[in-house]
Design an enzyme around this catalytic site. Structure first.
Site, PDB file in Angstrom:
ATOM      1  N   VAL B  77       0.866  -1.176   0.000  1.00 28.51           N
ATOM      2  CA  VAL B  77       0.000   0.000   0.000  1.00 28.51           C
ATOM      3  C   VAL B  77       0.906   1.230   0.000  1.00 28.51           C
ATOM      4  O   VAL B  77       1.816   1.340   0.823  1.00 28.51           O
ATOM      5  CB  VAL B  77      -0.881  -0.017   1.280  1.00 28.51           C
ATOM      6  CG1 VAL B  77      -1.657   1.283   1.413  1.00 28.51           C
ATOM      7  CG2 VAL B  77      -1.827  -1.211   1.258  1.00 28.51           C
ATOM      8  N   CYS B  78       0.674   2.132  -0.929  1.00 26.70           N
ATOM      9  CA  CYS B  78       1.502   3.338  -1.018  1.00 26.70           C
ATOM     10  C   CYS B  78       1.331   4.203   0.227  1.00 26.70           C
ATOM     11  O   CYS B  78       0.211   4.546   0.608  1.00 26.70           O
ATOM     12  CB  CYS B  78       1.126   4.156  -2.247  1.00 26.70           C
ATOM     13  SG  CYS B  78       1.864   5.797  -2.232  1.00 26.70           S
ATOM     14  N   VAL B  79       2.462   4.568   0.823  1.00 29.77           N
ATOM     15  CA  VAL B  79       2.390   5.311   2.086  1.00 29.77           C
ATOM     16  C   VAL B  79       1.769   6.697   1.917  1.00 29.77           C
ATOM     17  O   VAL B  79       0.922   7.103   2.726  1.00 29.77           O
ATOM     18  CB  VAL B  79       3.779   5.385   2.783  1.00 29.77           C
ATOM     19  CG1 VAL B  79       4.795   6.166   1.947  1.00 29.77           C
ATOM     20  CG2 VAL B  79       3.659   6.017   4.166  1.00 29.77           C
ATOM     21  N   ALA B  82      -1.848   6.281   1.383  1.00 26.55           N
ATOM     22  CA  ALA B  82      -2.458   5.725   2.589  1.00 26.55           C
ATOM     23  C   ALA B  82      -2.630   6.790   3.669  1.00 26.55           C
ATOM     24  O   ALA B  82      -3.651   6.839   4.360  1.00 26.55           O
ATOM     25  CB  ALA B  82      -1.607   4.566   3.126  1.00 26.55           C
TER      26      ALA B  82
END
Lengths: 102, 130, 135
Positions: B77-79, B82
């Site tokens: 999941v892309c920080v 996110a």
């Protein structure tokens, strides 16, 4: 070099299919998925665009998306091939890259 | 063949994550390797364990987790995406001072470089989105 | 990672109405650190991303248009804009931000990053890529 183009929008809603046809080089494949499957039907205002594009491109449609929408295969433009997800995977392997017309 | 999958939309609003899930399953069944599944934009919403759809509906987050468990998938999941959308793991909870976390099993939060790396390391990138 | 691939980021969406344009630009910026052979395409409503005079003060959201100017400093200097998309929207190159880069192979001469190309040319450029990113 060849590209697998995926189009997931109805051509009656967005211009994704039109853009794909305009920018896909000869020899490419186009797979219609999700709402994109409506672009594979014959007798619509978009059918001629697809039929013309079929001179240079091979068209496929994702069977599970067709079925989900109650689109009978008999309503497809002649020459459009139906594939399942494993066929989708094969198309990504057979072409050397994928372009999603989101 | 080595695949990278990018998912740009959350579950339920769009079919994109279901398409990605089905594609990923089919690729694994055909013996291909999934190098990474990268969740971007609203796609990060696939990675919360707090969804509870009706019993007769698919639980998309659980389906990803189950697939990751079975095949050792790397679900990233892309920080940045996110943080905007409130998908939090233990590390982010501590860094951002949040009162809990919601990351689903099998998912991890990491940087956008993970997408670029997936593009470099994989032979095919397949994108699902809106 | 020594392997250099031909990466292309393809933008087809207008800014602000959805977040795709901004988050796509974030990928391009991060990706620049990986030293791949990068180019960016702007087609359909994606051309609106490059329009001059963007001002989001009335919305209270971030104006990210200035960030496109930084791309040249990150060696992202092949920005392909489809002419047919500009034409369809009544736009010309003059409506777009002047994006420049310094060509280190030409005594750091300042050059234009934006290259207006026809659909046919762009289709060929797509074909030459190894990885296509879509947002």
């Amino acid at each position: 070099m060849s590209i697998l183009h995926t189009v997931n929008k109805s051509p009656f809603d967005r211009n994704s299919l039109e853009a794909c046809v305009r920018l896909a080089a000869k020899g490419g494949s186009v797979l219609l998925i999700e709402d994109g499957v409506y672009g594979a039907m014959k007798g619509t205002s978009k059918s001629d665009m697809v039929t013309n594009a079929m001179k240079d491109l091979t068209f496929y449609v994702l069977g599970p998306d067709l079925k989900a929408r109650g689109v009978d295969e008999g309503k497809l433009i002649d020459g459009v091939k139906v594939v399942d997800y494993s066929g989708f995977v094969n198309l990504t392997v057979e072409n050397d890259k994928a372009q999603a017309w989101l | 063949m080595k695949f990278a999958i990018q998912v740009n939309e959350g579950p339920y609003n769009h079919e994109a994550s279901v398409s990605a899930l089905n594609f990923t399953k089919a690729a694994l069944e055909a013996g291909h390797e999934i190098f990474r599944v990268f969740f971007y934009h609203d796609g990060v919403n696939n990675g919360t364990r707090f969804t509870s759809p009706p019993q007769d509906d698919i639980n998309i987050a659980n389906s990803w987790s189950a697939l990751a468990d079975k095949h050792g998938l790397d679900l990233v999941v892309c920080v940045a995406a996110a943080q905007r959308r409130g998908i939090v793991d233990q590390g982010e909870q501590e860094r951002q001072g949040k009162d809990g976390n919601n990351i689903a099993p099998g998912f991890r939060i990491s940087g956008l470089g993970q997408l670029i790396e997936a593009g470099i390391q994989s032979e095919r990138l397949v994108v699902f989105g809106d | 990672m020594s392997e250099i691939k031909k990466f292309m980021y393809i933008n087809r969406k207008a800014p602000y109405g959805t977040i795709y344009a901004w988050e796509s630009l974030e990928v391009v910026l991060i990706g620049a650190a990986f030293e791949q052979d990068v180019s960016v395409a702007f087609v359909d409503d994606g051309v609106y991303q490059l329009c001059k005079g963007q001002d989001t003060t009335g919305l209270g959201i971030k104006n990210f248009s200035a960030t496109y100017r930084a791309l040249g400093d990150y060696d992202v200097n092949k920005l392909y804009v489809e002419k047919e998309s500009l034409d369809a929207r009544g736009l010309t190159l003059d409506d777009l931000m002047p994006l420049k880069y310094e060509d280190e192979n030409d005594d750091y001469a300042e050059k234009d990053s934006i290259r207006v190309v026809s659909s046919k040319e762009l289709a060929e450029i797509f074909d030459q890529q190894e990885v296509l990113f879509n947002f």
